[in-house]
Structure formats: C-alpha cells, structure tokens
Scaffold this active site. Structure first.
Site, PDB file in Angstrom:
ATOM      1  N   LYS A 186      -3.741  -2.163  15.970  1.00 11.73           N
ATOM      2  CA  LYS A 186      -3.203  -1.358  17.065  1.00 11.73           C
ATOM      3  C   LYS A 186      -4.247  -1.095  18.140  1.00 11.73           C
ATOM      4  CE  LYS A 186      -1.875   1.624  14.266  1.00 11.73           C
ATOM      5  NZ  LYS A 186      -1.862   0.659  13.197  1.00 11.73           N
ATOM      6  N   GLU A 223       0.821  -1.220   0.000  1.00 20.10           N
ATOM      7  CA  GLU A 223       0.000   0.000   0.000  1.00 20.10           C
ATOM      8  C   GLU A 223       0.853   1.266   0.000  1.00 20.10           C
ATOM      9  OE1 GLU A 223      -1.608   1.804   3.399  1.00 20.10           O
ATOM     10  OE2 GLU A 223      -1.160   0.145   4.746  1.00 20.10           O
TER      11      GLU A 223
HETATM   12  N1  PSU Z   1      -2.295   1.641  10.448  1.00 21.78           N
HETATM   13  C1  PSU Z   1      -0.961   1.799  10.462  1.00 21.78           C
HETATM   14  N2  PSU Z   1      -0.364   2.501   9.488  1.00 21.78           N
HETATM   15  C2  PSU Z   1      -1.075   3.033   8.462  1.00 21.78           C
HETATM   16  C3  PSU Z   1      -2.493   2.843   8.454  1.00 21.78           C
HETATM   17  C4  PSU Z   1      -3.056   2.148   9.450  1.00 21.78           C
HETATM   18  O1  PSU Z   1      -0.307   1.331  11.359  1.00 21.78           O
HETATM   19  O2  PSU Z   1      -0.488   3.673   7.592  1.00 21.78           O
HETATM   20  C5  PSU Z   1      -3.276   3.389   7.296  1.00 21.78           C
HETATM   21  C6  PSU Z   1      -3.591   2.249   6.312  1.00 21.78           C
HETATM   22  O3  PSU Z   1      -3.489   2.744   4.999  1.00 21.78           O
HETATM   23  C7  PSU Z   1      -5.029   1.919   6.639  1.00 21.78           C
HETATM   24  C8  PSU Z   1      -5.566   3.262   7.007  1.00 21.78           C
HETATM   25  O4  PSU Z   1      -5.730   1.339   5.562  1.00 21.78           O
HETATM   26  O5  PSU Z   1      -4.530   3.880   7.744  1.00 21.78           O
HETATM   27  C9  PSU Z   1      -6.832   3.183   7.819  1.00 21.78           C
HETATM   28  O6  PSU Z   1      -7.386   4.436   7.918  1.00 21.78           O
HETATM   29  P1  PSU Z   1      -8.886   4.616   8.393  1.00 21.78           P
HETATM   30  O7  PSU Z   1      -8.893   4.162   9.816  1.00 21.78           O
HETATM   31  O8  PSU Z   1      -9.163   6.082   8.229  1.00 21.78           O
HETATM   32  O9  PSU Z   1      -9.723   3.764   7.490  1.00 21.78           O
END
Ligand code: PSU
Ligand code: MN
Length: 307
Positions: free
Chosen positions: A163, A28
């Site tokens: 997390k 990603e």
């Molecule tokens: N968790 C991490 N690093 C990240 C992300 C999540 O430890 O970079 C990023 C990923 O791209 C994930 C996104 O898909 O955050 C999720 O965001 P949201 O909770 O807004 O959907």
C-alpha cells in the site's frame, strides 16, 4: 521436531495433506483481528478458506491460541478472533516467545504466519498486503518485520503489492538487499494494493502459476534461505482511482502524525482511517484482492504438487 510439537498444533486435515504431498495454503490472522472490522473480517476469512478449497488446496489459517501455535483453526476460532478484534495481540516475530510462554492468544502477522507455516512445512501463503518500509523510515526506522521474515524464512507470499501508506521504492530496495525476488503476476509493474499501478517495476514478470511454482521450487531446491514475494494486481473491476486513494492515504497519514500514533499501531490505524475516509470503499477493494490472492496461491500450491 519433538521440541516443536511441544508448541505446535497442526490441524489433522492440514497434516494429512502435507503427509500426502497435497497442496496447502497458509492464511494469516492479523488481517482478521486488525485488518478489517467485524463481521466483514470473519466473513472474509471464511470465504477465503472456501476459495482455497474450491481451487484444490487445503487452507491453514494460522494464529496463536492459548499459547499454542495453530496451523489450521476452526470456524469458531476464526469467529473468536474476529470478535475479539483489536483486543487480540498483534503478534509479530518478536512477540511469539513471550505470548507462547504466557499461554496467550495472538493474531499472526505476515512475519509470524511465515514463521509458523515454515515450522509445519507449509510453503505457500496468501494475504492482502505485506508490511514494508514506512514513509519517513529514514528517521523513524519503522520497517516491518515482514521484510526480515521474507529474507530468512522459506515461504512464498502472495499479496496485492504494498500500500501507498508505505514507501514503495524503499520497500523494493530493502527486498533487493535481502535477496527476496519480487514477482509480478502478469504484470511488469508493482501493484499498489488498492490500485494495479504504482510507477515501480517488479523484478520479474511471470504469467502462469506453473512458472511461479517452478521459480519457487528452484529457490527451495537450491537451499537458498528466505521467501519469495508474488504481487498480484487487484482485479480491474475492483481497483480504486489512484489519485483519489493516494489523497485519502495522505490525509490518514497526516491525522496519524497529529495523534502521535507509532509502532505496531501504525498499520491498523491507517487501514481503519482509510476505510472511514473512503466511506468503506477501500474495505470492499481489500476483500476482493484477498480473494484474488487466495485463488492464485492455491493454483501455485497445486502446481508445486504437480511438478
Ligand atoms: N496490510 C494490510 N492488512 C493487514 C496488514 C497489513 O493491508 O492486515 C497487517 C499484516 O498482518 C502485516 C502487518 O503483516 O499488518 C504489518 O504490520 P507492521 O507494519 O506493524 O509490521
Ligand atoms: Mn512497524
């Protein structure tokens, strides 16, 4: 397919591997633009691609550039996204059509990476952490689109668990409702990203990449929609103290609430804040767990080609 090619650019190396039935691992780009600071983000993204290659697969970092859905981008393009950082639009599923129509750049979240990977026929994806059900979601309704994507798009996602900025119990409930198998690699316990333990159980423990490949290919063969989540604990030597990191996360969440940060800013804010509070230690752990996931995803992708 023709409609897709109007929008989709698969790098020649990736397309050749797919045509030859060789292993490909999707990666990603929100982790590059929003997940880590420059220059560690670019260094990590390039190192992850190398790990995938060293483990016998072809890397395909996924992003949107000038409105094109890119499966496999160049070093220069990775550097561009890394430098642009938070100025790149964090692109989840709902953002894709408008960004493409406007010919803009977008960093792909887990949801969007799955979506674009599936369009190209890539079935295995390595990342750090997925989005999930946020703490307090019973009132905010903040549930990542990553979970819905896992419910509908056939891509296997290798991550280091979720997390503790998320509600892990609710995240597991959501995945169960949506029929997404949660696999623990060599563990019964759901890893919590920075730590190997969370107090929650995975659905199934599988101990080899071959077993995971077999389960995943069975789901594909059965024509069941949706993905599968493989949770891979951070290597012991890089894992953080559970109590310490949870305290740091609690502090970050408090500060976020006080600032009124909401929606798509939530995850990037918390990641950056936790890094500051831990004096950079959380970033080191984050980088190592991504490497670990890239290796496992490559091994699974190689096994899929053998079976
Ligand atoms: N968790 C991490 N690093 C990240 C992300 C999540 O430890 O970079 C990023 C990923 O791209 C994930 C996104 O898909 O955050 C999720 O965001 P949201 O909770 O807004 O959907
Ligand atoms: Mn959200």
């Amino acid at each position: 397919m023709n409609q897709l090619s109007k929008y989709l650019d698969v790098a020649p190396e990736v397309q050749e591997a797919l045509d030859a039935g060789k292993p490909v691992v999707a990666l990603e780009s929100t982790i590059i633009s929003h997940g880590m600071p420059y220059p560690q983000n670019v260094e990590t993204a390039l190192a992850v691609e190398k790990i995938v290659r060293d483990n016998g697969a072809v890397p395909a970092t996924i992003a949107i550039l000038g409105g094109r859905l890119k499966v496999g981008i160049s070093k220069e393009e990775i550097d561009y996204l890394g430098r642009k950082g938070l100025d790149v639009i964090k692109t989840s599923r709902r953002d894709v059509p408008v960004l493409v129509a406007k010919k803009e750049d977008g960093a792909a979240t887990v949801a969007t990476t799955m979506l674009i990977a599936a369009m190209a026929g890539v079935k295995v994806f390595a990342t750090g952490g997925i989005g999930g059900v946020h703490r307090g979601a019973e009132t905010t309704m903040d549930i990542s689109a990553d979970l819905e994507e896992l419910a509908m798009t056939p891509v296997l996602v290798v991550c280091a668990g979720a997390k503790a900025i998320l509600d892990l119990g609710l995240t597991l409930e959501y995945l169960e409702t949506k029929g997404v198998p949660v696999i623990g690699y060599q563990t019964e316990e759901l890893p919590a990203f920075y730590t190997r333990k969370s107090g929650f159980s995975v659905d199934y423990r599988l101990d080899t990449p071959a077993q995971i490949a077999q389960a995943w290919m069975t789901k594909l063969d059965l024509g069941m929609k949706g993905g599968m989540l493989v949770t891979n604990p951070i290597p012991e030597e890089y894992s953080m103290d559970c109590e310490y990191i949870n305290k740091c996360i609690d502090q970050a969440i408090e500060e976020m609430k006080a600032l009124g940060i909401k929606g798509k800013q939530t995850t990037p804010y918390l990641l950056a804040k936790v890094k500051d509070i831990t004096g950079g230690d959380s970033l080191d752990a984050n980088i190592q767990l991504v490497y670990n996931n890239a290796k496992l995803a490559s091994e699974i992708a190689c096994e899929m080609c053998r079976q």
